[in-house]
Write a protein that holds these residues in place. Structure first.
Motif, PDB file in Angstrom:
ATOM      1  N   ARG A 116       0.833  -1.210   0.000  1.00 22.52           N
ATOM      2  CA  ARG A 116       0.000   0.000   0.000  1.00 22.52           C
ATOM      3  C   ARG A 116       0.871   1.264   0.000  1.00 22.52           C
ATOM      4  NH1 ARG A 116      -5.012  -0.983   4.293  1.00 22.52           N
ATOM      5  NH2 ARG A 116      -6.007  -2.720   3.183  1.00 22.52           N
ATOM      6  N   GLY A 117       2.034   1.197  -0.607  1.00 24.44           N
ATOM      7  CA  GLY A 117       2.926   2.340  -0.664  1.00 24.44           C
ATOM      8  C   GLY A 117       3.825   2.491   0.546  1.00 24.44           C
ATOM      9  N   LEU A 568      -6.177   6.337   0.545  1.00 22.07           N
ATOM     10  CA  LEU A 568      -7.534   5.864   0.279  1.00 22.07           C
ATOM     11  C   LEU A 568      -7.467   4.902  -0.896  1.00 22.07           C
ATOM     12  CD1 LEU A 568     -10.665   6.034   0.567  1.00 22.07           C
ATOM     13  CD2 LEU A 568     -10.571   7.990  -1.003  1.00 22.07           C
ATOM     14  N   GLY A 569      -7.982   3.686  -0.705  1.00 21.31           N
ATOM     15  CA  GLY A 569      -7.827   2.718  -1.779  1.00 21.31           C
ATOM     16  C   GLY A 569      -8.895   1.643  -1.811  1.00 21.31           C
ATOM     17  N   PHE A 570      -8.910   0.931  -2.933  1.00 20.41           N
ATOM     18  CA  PHE A 570      -9.796  -0.211  -3.138  1.00 20.41           C
ATOM     19  C   PHE A 570      -8.949  -1.401  -3.586  1.00 20.41           C
ATOM     20  CE2 PHE A 570     -12.347  -2.742  -6.231  1.00 20.41           C
ATOM     21  CZ  PHE A 570     -13.250  -3.286  -5.321  1.00 20.41           C
ATOM     22  N   LEU A 590      -6.517   0.134  -6.510  1.00 19.16           N
ATOM     23  CA  LEU A 590      -6.640   1.518  -6.970  1.00 19.16           C
ATOM     24  C   LEU A 590      -6.586   2.406  -5.735  1.00 19.16           C
ATOM     25  CD1 LEU A 590      -9.635   1.063  -9.455  1.00 19.16           C
ATOM     26  CD2 LEU A 590      -7.193   0.921  -9.969  1.00 19.16           C
ATOM     27  N   SER A 591      -5.730   3.417  -5.746  1.00 19.78           N
ATOM     28  CA  SER A 591      -5.558   4.200  -4.531  1.00 19.78           C
ATOM     29  C   SER A 591      -5.235   5.656  -4.825  1.00 19.78           C
ATOM     30  CB  SER A 591      -4.440   3.600  -3.663  1.00 19.78           C
ATOM     31  OG  SER A 591      -3.185   3.693  -4.321  1.00 19.78           O
ATOM     32  N   SER A 592      -5.494   6.493  -3.824  1.00 21.79           N
ATOM     33  CA  SER A 592      -5.092   7.890  -3.823  1.00 21.79           C
ATOM     34  C   SER A 592      -4.312   8.116  -2.541  1.00 21.79           C
ATOM     35  CB  SER A 592      -6.325   8.801  -3.876  1.00 21.79           C
ATOM     36  OG  SER A 592      -5.950  10.160  -3.770  1.00 21.79           O
ATOM     37  N   ASN A 593      -3.061   8.566  -2.677  1.00 21.32           N
ATOM     38  CA  ASN A 593      -2.160   8.690  -1.528  1.00 21.32           C
ATOM     39  C   ASN A 593      -1.643  10.120  -1.492  1.00 21.32           C
ATOM     40  OD1 ASN A 593      -1.873   5.524  -1.161  1.00 21.32           O
ATOM     41  ND2 ASN A 593      -1.455   5.963  -3.309  1.00 21.32           N
ATOM     42  N   LYS A 594      -2.069  10.895  -0.506  1.00 22.82           N
ATOM     43  CA  LYS A 594      -1.834  12.334  -0.559  1.00 22.82           C
ATOM     44  C   LYS A 594      -1.277  12.906   0.749  1.00 22.82           C
ATOM     45  CE  LYS A 594      -3.476  12.815  -4.743  1.00 22.82           C
ATOM     46  NZ  LYS A 594      -4.736  13.488  -5.015  1.00 22.82           N
ATOM     47  N   ASN A 595      -0.355  13.856   0.583  1.00 25.03           N
ATOM     48  CA  ASN A 595       0.037  14.765   1.659  1.00 25.03           C
ATOM     49  C   ASN A 595      -0.903  15.970   1.604  1.00 25.03           C
ATOM     50  OD1 ASN A 595       2.686  13.443   2.409  1.00 25.03           O
ATOM     51  ND2 ASN A 595       3.097  13.934   0.266  1.00 25.03           N
ATOM     52  N   VAL A 596      -1.400  16.399   2.740  1.00 25.60           N
ATOM     53  CA  VAL A 596      -2.319  17.531   2.798  1.00 25.60           C
ATOM     54  C   VAL A 596      -1.578  18.756   3.332  1.00 25.60           C
ATOM     55  CG1 VAL A 596      -4.489  18.400   3.757  1.00 25.60           C
ATOM     56  CG2 VAL A 596      -4.266  15.968   3.160  1.00 25.60           C
ATOM     57  N   ASP A 597      -1.640  19.850   2.578  1.00 27.48           N
ATOM     58  CA  ASP A 597      -0.977  21.101   2.988  1.00 27.48           C
ATOM     59  C   ASP A 597       0.502  20.862   3.293  1.00 27.48           C
ATOM     60  OD1 ASP A 597      -3.380  22.480   2.757  1.00 27.48           O
ATOM     61  OD2 ASP A 597      -3.941  22.019   4.827  1.00 27.48           O
ATOM     62  N   LEU A 598       1.193  20.254   2.343  1.00 30.83           N
ATOM     63  CA  LEU A 598       2.603  19.915   2.536  1.00 30.83           C
ATOM     64  C   LEU A 598       3.488  21.164   2.481  1.00 30.83           C
ATOM     65  CD1 LEU A 598       4.801  17.637   2.713  1.00 30.83           C
ATOM     66  CD2 LEU A 598       4.909  17.776   0.210  1.00 30.83           C
ATOM     67  N   ALA A 599       4.399  21.257   3.440  1.00 32.82           N
ATOM     68  CA  ALA A 599       5.423  22.302   3.440  1.00 32.82           C
ATOM     69  C   ALA A 599       6.786  21.646   3.586  1.00 32.82           C
ATOM     70  CB  ALA A 599       5.190  23.300   4.572  1.00 32.82           C
ATOM     71  N   VAL A 600       7.726  22.007   2.717  1.00 33.25           N
ATOM     72  CA  VAL A 600       9.073  21.456   2.738  1.00 33.25           C
ATOM     73  C   VAL A 600      10.069  22.609   2.792  1.00 33.25           C
ATOM     74  CG1 VAL A 600      10.776  20.040   1.525  1.00 33.25           C
ATOM     75  CG2 VAL A 600       8.349  19.437   1.414  1.00 33.25           C
ATOM     76  N   ASP A 601      10.896  22.589   3.831  1.00 29.56           N
ATOM     77  CA  ASP A 601      11.912  23.635   4.006  1.00 29.56           C
ATOM     78  C   ASP A 601      11.303  25.032   3.908  1.00 29.56           C
ATOM     79  OD1 ASP A 601      13.867  21.658   4.236  1.00 29.56           O
ATOM     80  OD2 ASP A 601      14.212  21.615   2.074  1.00 29.56           O
ATOM     81  N   LYS A 609       1.092  14.129  -4.011  1.00 28.17           N
ATOM     82  CA  LYS A 609       1.123  12.671  -3.932  1.00 28.17           C
ATOM     83  C   LYS A 609       2.274  12.207  -3.032  1.00 28.17           C
ATOM     84  CE  LYS A 609      -0.887  12.060  -8.526  1.00 28.17           C
ATOM     85  NZ  LYS A 609      -0.718  11.485  -9.883  1.00 28.17           N
ATOM     86  N   ILE A 610       1.994  11.187  -2.217  1.00 29.71           N
ATOM     87  CA  ILE A 610       3.029  10.623  -1.345  1.00 29.71           C
ATOM     88  C   ILE A 610       4.022   9.839  -2.195  1.00 29.71           C
ATOM     89  CG2 ILE A 610       3.502   9.069   0.587  1.00 29.71           C
ATOM     90  CD1 ILE A 610       0.727   9.652   1.642  1.00 29.71           C
ATOM     91  N   ALA A 611       5.298  10.019  -1.910  1.00 31.72           N
ATOM     92  CA  ALA A 611       6.348   9.340  -2.671  1.00 31.72           C
ATOM     93  C   ALA A 611       6.209   7.821  -2.590  1.00 31.72           C
ATOM     94  CB  ALA A 611       7.717   9.773  -2.145  1.00 31.72           C
TER      95      ALA A 611
END
Length: 720
Positions: A116-117, A568-570, A590-601, A609-611
């Motif tokens: 699942r990632g 989120l997946g099936f 089938l899936s959706s894998n997400k970071n919400v409001d991501l901030a980097v540095d 999308k999550i790596a």
């Protein structure tokens, strides 16, 4: 041993070697004494058989169709068709939501798995209920136990949080393996295989059968060698497995010793995009330039590790309703990886300048000498409507990490055997759990599971700084099963999980533990010719430690907390018997894998999308059995595109791939000498797909791990 050593120089040798040897011997003596006491007690018991090992050893961590958890099983028969030397993750490649990788490109040596990632640090692995994940890195290193699949009776992969188990918390999946059951009759087995890239595997197994209806001794010896698909990606692997079993009317005692030794040429550097197009098998590990400008490769740029496991299990059937299991375990690991370092700063290796010279070529070794020991226990109570399991475990890890320079062009003041760092770390992990299945009505059942876990981790090194953390986690789980008919079951479950950071996470500083709320809704439908499993999951994370796609200066994956994220997946998998000869086993996710409001540095990227989380994963196995004893299968795997970082940089995208393997096995039952003769063939990537299954980012530049084109393995198995 890759992740443990690559930049995990943990802390100083605490206490003398004599003290450490004394401690090890004391542990072994206690284990021996305890086993002897149990053995003496067991001799007084009646001689009829107890339950199978599946029930006795792993009932505390496994689930059934009455548990509202998404899972897949593989048994020995299914494993044997492709067990020709490749690692366990590769053998699991065609299970739902699974993606596998191989550093050397041919499935031997360093291999990895994602579910699942989620990478291997989130997959909780137990062997007979004993934790196997490395306590510090939380990863699993199958290269340290080559050919372990030859000693596996069955395995179960639980996706998501799953049920409470021992060891590291599960954030992607739980994988529990059961080793070989005892045999009633004496057997012997010789297996050999050979194939592409000078790959050879040889295995010898034996069992005495139950002597005097009570005692069995069984064992295995294995060797695997390969040159690897990647240049110099060689592996020289040896392993052993030995078990003694006592069976009584109400008693099962099992003592196991198993382990392996590996020497693997490093192939974890990957290659850049230009090299991928011009020289897919190039390996930069060990590369250096002499004074004349000629390029050379150091011939011992290797990882070397030895790991030995000791397990003692005592299972007792107290009555028709009560049974117990108590286990003790000890694992000893020791080894190093060796590198040629060109123009290294002498100060980094505690070397004084030689006149005006401040850099030198040198060869270094980074060592790990660790001990892992503890106990697990469970009690099971069963009635017609109620199934209750109480259990837990306590485990301690102690690791000495140190580095040595074994050669230097300018040796300065160094002496043979000097250490340029000495680090030490320890980790204590204890948990207790209670779980129950209760049948409310003929159709409705309830599942509840409560776990409390305490983790204490101490470390002190240049990378981590001073660490003295204490975590207390409460992990509740609950669910409902509703049977519409005998063949159709609907389930829903909720699970809470918490995880501590691993060692390399502390290098980034200000690291937080992770939290997960996992919701699962599934439907199972089973008939004689058609089995279907479908599942919708929503995994909501707080402070998830996501892979950034970057590596530190010695190759460890760098992770960072993201405040809010989800998966989120099936999932769907089925077994369809078209006829007595044809069977289909399709699956897809089938899936959706997400970071919400991501901030980097300090830079805001919004929802990304999550790596390393492809949105589409699909597999299929087509099995054809034209005549008795002949097994033919086409194995197909599709993995959708994925990113190697979390900001969706175009250069960080890994292309999708679709790979087909062909497997054939023919078993002959002769009248004399042998019980069976089996010839097996496996052709991987039959359409010679040029694909990449894994990679990482060096700043904005992608690096890849290419996989082998068409390659094969052929094996012969003799049973007598």
């Amino acid at each position: 041993m890759k992740t443990i050593f690559k930049g995990t120089e943990v802390l100083s040798c605490k206490g003398s070697k004599i003290q450490k040897m004394s401690r090890t011997k004391s542990i072994l003596f206690l284990l021996f004494s305890f086993f002897y006491s149990l053995f003496s007690f067991a001799q007084q018991q009646d001689s009829t058989k107890v339950n199978q090992l599946d029930d006795v050893l792993v009932s505390a961590v496994r689930v059934t169709s009455k548990t509202p958890v998404s899972f897949s099983n593989m048994d020995k028969k299914e494993i044997k068709y492709r067990n020709l030397g490749q690692d366990i993750p590769v053998l699991m490649n065609y299970l739902p939501s699974v993606v596998t990788t191989s550093d050397a490109g041919n499935g031997v040596g360093y291999t990895g798995i994602r579910v699942r990632g989620s990478d291997a640090t989130r997959v909780n692995v137990t062997i007979n209920g004993i934790p196997y994940n490395d306590a510090e890195s939380q990863g699993t290193f199958w290269v340290n136990m080559p050919d372990f699949a030859s000693s596996v009776e069955s395995l179960q992969l639980q996706r998501g949080v799953g049920t409470s188990t021992n060891g590291a918390g599960a954030f992607g999946a739980s994988l529990n393996l059961l080793t070989d059951n005892y045999a009633n009759k004496a057997t012997g087995e010789i297996s050999s295989s050979a194939g592409s890239f000078n790959t050879f595997k040889n295995t010898v197994k034996f069992s005495t059968g139950l002597m005097n209806d009570h005692f069995e001794i069984a064992g295995r010896l294995s060797t695997i060698k390969t040159d690897g698909y990647i240049d110099r990606g060689s592996a020289d692997l040896k392993s052993y497995f030995l078990q003694g079993t006592y069976v009584g009317k109400t008693t099962l005692i099992k003592a196991l010793v198993f382990g392996g030794t590996q020497k693997t040429y490093q192939s974890w550097n990957g290659i850049d995009a230009e090299t991928l197009n011009t020289n897919r098998t190039f390996n930069s590990a060990g590369m250096y330039t002499d004074d004349a400008g000629n390029v050379h490769f150091y011939n011992n740029e290797t990882d070397n590790y030895n790991q030995d496991h000791y397990q003692l299990h005592w299972s007792e059937s107290l009555s028709d309703k009560w049974s117990t299991n108590l286990a003790f375990h000890y694992t000893k690991g020791k080894g190093y990886y060796e590198n040629y370092k060109e123009d290294a700063d002498m100060a980094d290796y505690s070397l004084n300048p030689v006149g005006t010279v401040t850099t030198t070529d040198l060869i270094r070794q980074k060592w790990l000498d660790n001990d892992f020991y503890g106990t697990t226990f469970s009690a099971k109570y069963v009635t017609d409507d109620l199934n209750v399991i109480l259990g837990g475990g306590w485990n301690k890890y102690e690791g000495d990490h140190f580095g040595k320079v074994i050669w230097a062009r300018y040796a300065s003041q160094s002496e043979l055997g000097d250490h340029y760092y000495d680090d030490y770390s320890s980790k204590t992990d204890g948990n207790i759990f209670a779980k129950a299945n209760y049948q409310f009505t003929e159709k409705l059942s309830f599942y509840g599971d409560l776990q409390y876990r305490n983790v204490k981790y101490k470390a002190n090194s240049a990378e981590t700084g001073l660490v003295d953390d204490n975590f207390n986690f409460f992990n509740p789980k609950a669910g409902l099963n509703y049977a519409f008919t005998q063949n159709s079951i609907l389930y829903f479950s909720y699970a809470r999980a918490n995880r501590e950071p691993n060692r390399t996470d502390y290098e980034g500083g200000n690291v937080k533990p992770e939290k997960l709320n996992d919701y699962e809704l599934g439907w199972r439908f089973n008939t004689e010719k058609f089995q279907l499993n479908s599942n919708v999951y929503y995994m909501a994370y707080k402070d998830q430690l996501i892979l950034t796609g970057r590596l530190d200066d010695v190759g460890n994956p760098i992770r960072a907390n993201t405040e809010k994220s989800y998966r989120l997946g099936f999932e769907f998998d089925a077994t369809i018997a078209l006829s007595e000869k044809f069977t289909l086993r399709p699956n897809f996710t089938l899936s959706s894998n997400k970071n919400v409001d991501l901030a980097v540095d300090g830079e805001y990227y919004g929802t990304t999308k999550i790596a390393y989380s492809p949105e589409v994963i699909a597999g299929n196995v087509v099995v054809y059995k034209p005549i008795k004893g002949l097994y033919l299968s086409l194995l197909q795997k599709y993995v959708g595109e994925q990113y190697m970082n979390n900001i969706e940089l175009p250069a960080a995208k890994l292309a999708d791939y679709f790979v087909n393997d062909f497997n054939a096995s023919y078993e002959i039952i002769p009248n004399k000498i042998f019980k069976s003769i089996t010839i097996t063939a496996l052709v991987n990537n039959i359409f010679d797909k040029k694909y990449v299954s894994n990679g990482y980012m060096y700043d904005v530049y992608p690096y890849y791990y290419p996989q082998a084109g068409t390659n094969f393995l052929i094996g012969l198995n003799l049973k007598f």
